[in-house]
Scaffold this active site. Sequence first.
Site, PDB file in Angstrom:
ATOM      1  N   PRO A  46      38.700  40.024  28.330  1.00 59.91           N
ATOM      2  CA  PRO A  46      37.772  38.959  28.722  1.00 59.91           C
ATOM      3  C   PRO A  46      37.210  39.201  30.115  1.00 59.91           C
ATOM      4  CG  PRO A  46      40.031  38.230  28.964  1.00 59.91           C
ATOM      5  CD  PRO A  46      40.097  39.584  28.342  1.00 59.91           C
ATOM      6  N   ASP A  85      37.369  34.956  30.413  1.00 64.88           N
ATOM      7  CA  ASP A  85      38.449  34.661  31.336  1.00 64.88           C
ATOM      8  C   ASP A  85      37.902  33.636  32.318  1.00 64.88           C
ATOM      9  OD1 ASP A  85      40.675  34.675  32.899  1.00 64.88           O
ATOM     10  OD2 ASP A  85      40.369  36.685  33.700  1.00 64.88           O
ATOM     11  N   TRP A 559      46.079  36.382  35.160  1.00 68.34           N
ATOM     12  CA  TRP A 559      46.373  37.598  34.370  1.00 68.34           C
ATOM     13  C   TRP A 559      47.267  37.280  33.191  1.00 68.34           C
ATOM     14  CZ3 TRP A 559      43.256  41.276  34.656  1.00 68.34           C
ATOM     15  CH2 TRP A 559      42.646  41.633  35.866  1.00 68.34           C
ATOM     16  N   GLN A 598      42.233  48.139  35.653  1.00 72.29           N
ATOM     17  CA  GLN A 598      42.998  47.212  34.824  1.00 72.29           C
ATOM     18  C   GLN A 598      44.419  47.695  34.563  1.00 72.29           C
ATOM     19  OE1 GLN A 598      42.026  44.192  33.946  1.00 72.29           O
ATOM     20  NE2 GLN A 598      40.112  44.518  35.032  1.00 72.29           N
ATOM     21  N   TRP A 602      44.850  43.896  33.121  1.00 75.37           N
ATOM     22  CA  TRP A 602      44.946  43.552  31.709  1.00 75.37           C
ATOM     23  C   TRP A 602      45.841  44.498  30.920  1.00 75.37           C
ATOM     24  CZ3 TRP A 602      41.649  44.669  27.030  1.00 75.37           C
ATOM     25  CH2 TRP A 602      41.784  43.667  26.069  1.00 75.37           C
ATOM     26  N   LYS A 635      31.560  53.279  46.420  1.00 76.03           N
ATOM     27  CA  LYS A 635      31.809  52.176  45.507  1.00 76.03           C
ATOM     28  C   LYS A 635      30.679  51.158  45.640  1.00 76.03           C
ATOM     29  CE  LYS A 635      35.307  48.869  44.180  1.00 76.03           C
ATOM     30  NZ  LYS A 635      36.474  48.084  44.555  1.00 76.03           N
ATOM     31  N   LYS A 638      28.821  44.293  47.045  1.00 77.72           N
ATOM     32  CA  LYS A 638      27.792  43.392  47.541  1.00 77.72           C
ATOM     33  C   LYS A 638      27.528  43.642  49.026  1.00 77.72           C
ATOM     34  CE  LYS A 638      28.318  39.622  44.285  1.00 77.72           C
ATOM     35  NZ  LYS A 638      29.124  38.436  44.008  1.00 77.72           N
TER      36      LYS A 638
END
Length: 1039
Positions: A46, A85, A559, A598, A602, A635, A638
């Site tokens: 999600p 999520d 999580w 993840q 996840w 990377k 923002k």
Amino acid sequence: MFSKVSSRVSFPDMEREVLQYWKEHDIFEKSEQGEDKALFMFYEGPPTANGSPGIHHVLARAFKDVICRYKTMKGFRPLRKGGWDTHGLPVELEVERQLGLTSKRQIEEYGIAEFNEKCRESVFKYVREWEDLTDRIGYWVDMKDPYVTLHNSYIETGWWILKEMWEKGLIYKGMKGTPHCPRCVSSLSSHEVALGYQENVPDPSVYVKFPVEDATGLVGEGDGLPEKLYLLAWTTTPWTLPGNTALAVDPQADYSLVEVETDEGTEGLILADALVDSVVGESCRRVRSFKGAELVGGSYGKLYDAAANGVEVFRFVRPEGSTGEATMLEPVDDFTPAVIKGDFVSLDEGTGIVHIAPAFGDEDLSAGRGDALAFVQQVDLQGVITGNFPFAGKFVKDADKDIMADLEERGLLHRRGIYRHTYPFCWRCKTPLLYYAKESWYIRTTAMKEQLIANNRKINWHPEYIKEGRFGEWLRNGVDWAISRERYWGTPIPFWQCESCEKYHCVGNVAELKRMATSECRDGIDTLDLHRPYVDKVTIECPDCDGVMRRVPEVMDAWFDSGAMPVAQWNVTSREDLEAIRRNGLFPAEYISEAVDQTRGWFYSLLAISTLVMGQPSYENVICLGLILDEKGRKMSKSLGNIVNPWEVLDAQGADAIRWYLFTAGQPGDSRRFSQRLVNEVVRRFMLTLWNVYSFFTTYAEIDGYNPKEQHGPAEPTSELDRWILSEMNQLVLQVDEALDGYEPTNGGRRIQEFVDLLSNWYVRRSRRRFWKSENDEDKLSAYSTLYACLVTLCRLMAPYTPFVAESMYQNLVRSLDGEGAESVHLDDFPTADVSRIDEPLMEATRLAMKLSSLGRDARSRAGKKVRLPLSRALVRTRDASEGMHVGRIVAQLREELNIKEIELVQHGDPLYETALAASGRKKRAAKLGDLQAALDGGYMVAIDTAVTPELAQEGMARELVHRIQNMRRAAGFEVTDRIFLYFEGPAEVRQVVATFGDYVRVETLAEAIRQGEAEEGAHVESHKLEGMELTLGVRRVG
RNA sequence: GGGCCCGUAGCUCAGGUGGUUAGAGCGCGGUCCUGAUAAGACCGAGGUCGAUAGUUCGAGUCUAUCCGGGCCCA
């Protein structure tokens, strides 16, 4: 019949039409139908719906999609339930920002109910953005009926999972070291901590003397020991000293006892030998030296007596039946401080002896658990010292001065100064953070470590190295999972505590809650929003006494929500439910795919929950993707402002181009650079090449009215070229099928790319003339049916990768024929290979033809002989004698490609090659031997005879004429099928060429007649210079 | 500080089990070709294969150490 397709194409426009078609015909819904088909279970990780989707989300969604589309075409029925999520701190933070709230106190004043309502709204705002992007990139997932972590049914399954663990004794309450803001009275997440680091922060630097009461216990017996003996430790947080319960040393390091003179007389200090000079000075006397290990197990005197100052003392104890760490706290009357070993002890700064206060700092806490140390917490959550210490009631940073002064007065301070370092501050209020051990709920994952590792071994990881590498390491070093958060917007922890007997009860589902609720709370529980604050108001009856139980205030780590999805998406609340989804193939998943970040997220939460509750991994195959970087390899973030907006690229180059780039540009597990420029390269090199082959086919198919249903090519292709490309194609089908079946889409995509290049730049280029012929003979039909087969196979092969262009081609090439094919290429079957068509020697021979053609063109260019000028012969030599056997099969192709009348094979052993090699230059690439111009490369050679006879020269001029006339046809704007009249005026030599090669010129240029003399009215006329001769040419369309 | 991944042409990337002259695409210069192409062909410039040491007859490939970049965790 097919429509003619322009070579000029806007992929984004084409894709929007395809999207429309899918929508109108419910193609996705149809791909999920078919009860008789085997289920292919896919789990959607999600997305956290608290921000706009970026290009990295497109990456994961592309890899999810390609496998599911492939499985659909292989006859499976993929179940791809979407999910969101929706809980967690990031959502809360965004709402706090919106509302201008800066602390938990303010949130509670604002109202938890209202605050959570804002969180709910915020989440759905982003969900819509996600749906739009998901749709546009062609990611098929069921967004109409997704699982949502904030739904009651989802939360209820979370409760059931916790209850399962609770009953197995896998849940406990323990301490956790967290960065804490004393002003906001709140823990900060690691993400928040990262926002607030400041450099060069001044802090006190103190060297503290811990008195040794029994020297022999530490450094052994012997004469000459100073009367007063101290262990010297260093700290930058004097306020933690009252909480000291241990000192840590490096057992392998050398330590020394040194003598120093003070006003009080001679005293001994123990510290790391390597640090004696810098801390104590070079003048001191080393009395004796020993390994740190000798100190371990000894004890020393407390600086402050916590118990005597009214602060409760605890000790870490091992829970019953556990062989792991001492994770539980129990009250004790007093304690003896201990010297312990610590692998974190540094010999670069400090004294090599580290002050341990388990109530502060994660390292101290784990030392406390590992060595079953005492625990003294003399600071409250506002950062104020408690108890009856002289400095009690002060804020910790203010208490520093008092503590230092106190120690100095008592002769326990060796040295003090200022130490500048990088230190975290609260990103909201700029208060220095305190590391503070707080109670937290844990899942005892360490109790199941072996099972976690064993279950991981059953998972098929792509790339393979993740299994024993990053993920395996993480599991081996695993610690218990802290699952509680002192927050508001999350799955409430279903633990109720009795006000009387203080026991806990875990509620496993809503029915149980209703059954146990106190009478005044029972109504409305069926429809109760399970979130805070509503669930907090429900009290239940204590099963052990007649007390009333209240829920603990914490919510779950988000999580945990995501890891619960295999069961929570079906609202499993019992073992029977679990067996049912297992039986129905809904558990475990055959496939998941997410990015490498993840592993701790996840991938871990899925494995942990399924191992502890279901006893098996919840996923069988996983593609673990690398990160997306910007064009410069940084990377995307923002703050750097280098985020690529997916919509910009979608609007300019289209979804297929992005997908193709993501599939083929690098290995899935590697991080990859992304920019619009790189995607555009894919468009030009791959997408347009394919499209132009397609456009070429439809253009001529329309001219000839080719219909594959009615005009079958010969059973056996007439041309070696056809047999070759069909061989390549069938091999391609095998390889792509194997790649996708093995979860390696990148390898398959790269093979498709190579094939398209061969198809365009060898097959079509070499076959063009067969399509131009005016008569519809067998050979032409063979060419049509071959190219048609290649294109139709390609669009099926590519459908999982580039669903739009595949669909567009399929609709035109297959569906336009009456009653042919499925409604969509995505509902059609994946191609199967006809292995009998695979002809390895032919493929080798053709590659040899390409190599020799390349050398032949090299030789021509060196000799200054254009390809239009025919030459009499070429001598070719292969690297291996065995390859020479292929030459016979390819002489026709070589003659045509190189415009050379005769091709002769130079046998191995013939001195010509050695002579040429000897005559070649430094780079061994070319040699001139009389009339022969040779080009050489790695054992291959093509030597052309450069002698030009008058006949060859005339033929060359004829071809040159044809070339000029063709350009004139184009300049005049004629269609390729228009027939023309041709006019020419020129010297005798030109007339001679026309006389000899007139038929050739007429056929090539579609001229009805060639007329000598001035062109008629309306003709397109040009003057040309040919071999120094002036001539005038005219072309006029017939009719 | 620990773990994992990456480092090959200006850029994006290929280079099973060590073995002729390390490749492709884009970009650049030149030539050619074009009756599908926003294309293609040929030549050229551009590489100490991150560095060092080792194993080996032979290392881009194997080993060790270091350097640089990234991610995750402290």
